[in-house]
Design an enzyme around this catalytic site. Sequence first.
Site, PDB file in Angstrom:
ATOM      1  N   GLU A 173       0.770  -1.249   0.000  1.00 10.03           N
ATOM      2  CA  GLU A 173       0.000   0.000   0.000  1.00 10.03           C
ATOM      3  C   GLU A 173       0.803   1.302   0.000  1.00 10.03           C
ATOM      4  O   GLU A 173       0.700   2.102   0.951  1.00 10.03           O
ATOM      5  CB  GLU A 173      -0.984  -0.009   1.167  1.00 10.03           C
ATOM      6  CG  GLU A 173      -2.051  -1.072   0.989  1.00 10.03           C
ATOM      7  CD  GLU A 173      -3.204  -0.974   1.971  1.00 10.03           C
ATOM      8  OE1 GLU A 173      -3.083  -0.261   2.989  1.00 10.03           O
ATOM      9  OE2 GLU A 173      -4.232  -1.621   1.721  1.00 10.03           O
ATOM     10  N   GLU A 283      -5.659  -7.834  -1.189  1.00 13.03           N
ATOM     11  CA  GLU A 283      -6.364  -7.489   0.059  1.00 13.03           C
ATOM     12  C   GLU A 283      -7.783  -7.081  -0.261  1.00 13.03           C
ATOM     13  O   GLU A 283      -8.017  -6.175  -1.063  1.00 13.03           O
ATOM     14  CB  GLU A 283      -5.694  -6.319   0.799  1.00 13.03           C
ATOM     15  CG  GLU A 283      -4.666  -6.694   1.823  1.00 13.03           C
ATOM     16  CD  GLU A 283      -4.284  -5.512   2.716  1.00 13.03           C
ATOM     17  OE1 GLU A 283      -5.185  -4.729   3.110  1.00 13.03           O
ATOM     18  OE2 GLU A 283      -3.099  -5.370   3.011  1.00 13.03           O
TER      19      GLU A 283
END
Length: 353
Positions: A173, A283
């Site tokens: 991320e 995710e």
Amino acid sequence: MFSTLLSIIALAGGTSAFPAQTDRRAVNAGVQFVGVNIAGFDFGCSIQGACDVSKSVPPLSGLGGADGPGQMQHFSKDDGMNIFRLPVGWQYLVNGKLGGTLDSGAIGRYDQLVQACLKTGAYCMIDIHNYARWNGQIIGQGGPDNSQFTNLWTQLATKYASQQKIIFGVVNEPHDVPDINKWADTVQAVVTAIRGVAKTQMIALPGNDWTSAKMMPTKSGPALLKVTNPDGTFDNLIIDVHKYLDSDNSGTHTECVTDNISDTFQPLATWLKANNRKALLSETGGGNTDSCKKYMCQQLDFINQNSDVFLGYIGWSAGSFSPATYELSEVPSKNGNSWTDSSLVKACMTKKN
């Protein structure tokens, strides 16, 4: 999106483009990979890439954490899952020494989880859970230089070069990265370093905006498309994406409000097809609630129906999370020799009928 940071606190204290289908037989068809994150080695890592290694909770019962190997065996045997993502902090692996060698004790402990994963026959994704940062500074843009990051990856790729079921996840991320083209240069440097020793394994390429699936086609994607293998090919270079289903896409709420199809996965599928690329949703998650079961099943049904461009999905998260306190727990419960899945996993995320 911010679930690793919030896990520390927890431990301490649309219209579908296809008909909505929540039947597991529909959800389970299609993609190559279905799995779950096995978290714990990343605990203590903030969204600024500062990792307090004393707060890590390795998902290994012998080290005081959850029975991650047992969870993976259950998910593989009983649910047909065939991929597990194994988050770990950069600082954990090098004992807090930027640019340093892998700490023998730390990599030995992490490797216990990796080997347990490989033993199931599943693919195992190494995930450096640092948000493109080291202690608040962005890699290649004012923080660690690319060579310090590629040094880490060269060591990891060397260790696992013979394991064809290892997937190298560049970093978790990236967010608020000022220059996406410079970030693509960093990703390219990592790919080149890995390919120097590990020639064929999959490498997952993360974009900016929290690895946003929604933003990928217009913001990060054009820059990442330029990343190649040393021979100029794109073989086994996979676009890494994340997407949650709650009201602010943070992955911090137990209720879900969207299936993410019309505004995210349909445009992303179109973009992937136009560019002859594939993506992995590494995710996604939601609460064990009726709203999340509804929307998650719809989201994953769409991804399954577009398996020509989506390799699969990995739920967030099992491992060392506490089912009693963590909003998005996918930790199965154990009674004797039997495991019982969380309601969301049972409804939407298993591979077998």
